[in-house]
Design a protein around this motif. Sequence first.
Motif, short mmCIF file in Angstrom:
data_model
loop_
_atom_site.label_atom_id
_atom_site.label_comp_id
_atom_site.label_asym_id
_atom_site.label_seq_id
_atom_site.Cartn_x
_atom_site.Cartn_y
_atom_site.Cartn_z
N CYS A 133 0.82 -1.23 0.00
CA CYS A 133 0.00 0.00 0.00
C CYS A 133 0.85 1.28 0.00
O CYS A 133 0.37 2.34 -0.37
CB CYS A 133 -0.93 0.01 1.21
SG CYS A 133 -0.03 0.12 2.78
N GLY A 134 2.08 1.19 0.47
CA GLY A 134 2.97 2.36 0.44
C GLY A 134 2.84 3.30 1.63
O GLY A 134 3.52 4.32 1.69
N GLU A 135 2.01 2.96 2.61
CA GLU A 135 1.85 3.83 3.79
C GLU A 135 3.18 3.98 4.52
O GLU A 135 3.51 5.04 5.03
CB GLU A 135 0.80 3.26 4.76
CG GLU A 135 -0.63 3.41 4.29
CD GLU A 135 -1.09 4.86 4.19
OE1 GLU A 135 -0.60 5.70 4.95
OE2 GLU A 135 -1.93 5.14 3.32
N CYS A 194 1.83 0.85 9.33
CA CYS A 194 1.42 -0.28 8.48
C CYS A 194 0.03 -0.77 8.89
O CYS A 194 -0.19 -1.19 10.02
CB CYS A 194 2.42 -1.42 8.58
SG CYS A 194 1.88 -2.81 7.57
N PRO A 195 -0.93 -0.72 7.96
CA PRO A 195 -2.30 -1.08 8.34
C PRO A 195 -2.50 -2.57 8.58
O PRO A 195 -3.51 -2.97 9.16
CB PRO A 195 -3.13 -0.60 7.15
CG PRO A 195 -2.19 -0.57 6.00
CD PRO A 195 -0.83 -0.28 6.57
N ILE A 253 5.10 -5.07 9.35
CA ILE A 253 6.49 -4.70 9.69
C ILE A 253 6.77 -5.14 11.12
O ILE A 253 6.12 -4.72 12.07
CB ILE A 253 6.73 -3.19 9.50
CG1 ILE A 253 6.56 -2.85 8.02
CG2 ILE A 253 8.12 -2.80 9.99
CD1 ILE A 253 6.89 -1.44 7.64
S1 SF4 Z 1 4.79 -2.94 4.81
FE1 SF4 Z 1 2.71 -2.38 5.41
S2 SF4 Z 1 2.58 -0.19 5.03
FE2 SF4 Z 1 4.37 -0.92 3.91
S3 SF4 Z 1 3.60 -1.37 1.86
FE3 SF4 Z 1 3.51 -3.26 3.02
S4 SF4 Z 1 1.43 -3.31 3.84
FE4 SF4 Z 1 1.80 -1.18 3.21
#
Ligand code: SF4
Length: 378
Positions: free
Chosen positions: A327-329, A363-364, A368
């Motif tokens: 998702c890039g958050e 991170c939703p 991580i």
């Molecule tokens: S680590 Fe989490 S916040 Fe980052 S891209 Fe993957 S799902 Fe999204």
Amino acid sequence: MERQTVSVRRSPTYEREAMLEAVRAHFDAFGGVGAFVRPGDRVLLKTNLLMARAPQAATTTHPSLVWAIAAAAREAGGLVCIADSPGGRYTKETLKKCYRISGLEQAAQSAGAWLNFDLGAQQVSFPEGKLCRSFHLISPWHEADVVFSACKLKTHAMTAYTGAVKNCFGLIPGLEKPEMHFRFQQLPAFAQMLIDLCRCAAPRLTFMDAVVGMEGNGPSGGTPRPLGLTLCAENPFALDLFASDLIGFAAHEVETVRLAVQQGLCPERAEQLLAVGEDAAPYRCSFERAASGDVTFSSRIPGPLQKPIKRLLAPRPVVDAARCVGCGECAASCPVQTISISGGKAHIEKKRCIRCFCCQEMCPVKAIDIRKFRGFQI
Ligand code: SF4
Ligand code: SF4
């Protein structure tokens, strides 16, 4: 230092009427809601809305507590605005999603409060700051006659614990928060910035949702931990001293508490505070720490070896590719832009990471992890 009061109320559930009763009792401990809110006052209710998470995840301040504070302030004739700048991008879409999923949309509606959608922010000068003498804060703070803070009791990967003082960090708009992490990379500096910010923001009362807190890898990747209390204080530093002690943290483990004690913002020990209401003793417990706990062991290593060994032992964020949804958050929140998304997954360039753990926080899907060096374990 004179004794400072912390109001303690037994709050086993989030049932609304019980929450309102607790909030009224908290106000009464400090002279009643009328001592803070006059008819027509604009009241900012600054909640913890870290991200779009359902209340039962214990990541955000529970909407029942927010509802109860808003309802009590409304009864006193206040015009209540509920606001926070969540982590990540500060947009109307983000706010809308966060309000809906966290239960605040419904809470605001039934309390007769409104939700902030003003994305503006202005500078405020704070000459008394030890490290920061001005802050860029979201508009509702500037427009308020009275500020109440409604925080959540949680552990935290970077600051060990988060409660009253750190709740003010959400007054800084959107992606300016990672910029603050970049400016204040070492924990003592970051904690001092938080102290200055909290003194500048000056909430008149801080309520704490400790009905269900979060332990382990907080503030978003940990595990809900029921405690069954709500707390409240005029002095947010005293409240953090009390709450962190209650869940088993020594003052030296929480940098904001350690510095607040040093700077005379609260007493040295929780026993020096005046707790009113419920006896908190039966609630004493030990919350599991975040995996990122500082490595004090390396301080006993000879000087020249300290730096490389510290680097080796330091906990670091690691992406679990199986859970990552790309998702890039995390990349948007990284103050040093060391995360890239490729092949639908996040990748962290280890070398440039400053270990602020914003990525883990944002991170939703909890993809991580914080990994520690395990080489010396048996
Ligand atoms: S680590 Fe989490 S916040 Fe980052 S891209 Fe993957 S799902 Fe999204
Ligand atoms: S990778 Fe994560 S922990 Fe490292 S600097 Fe970026 S946001 Fe902070």
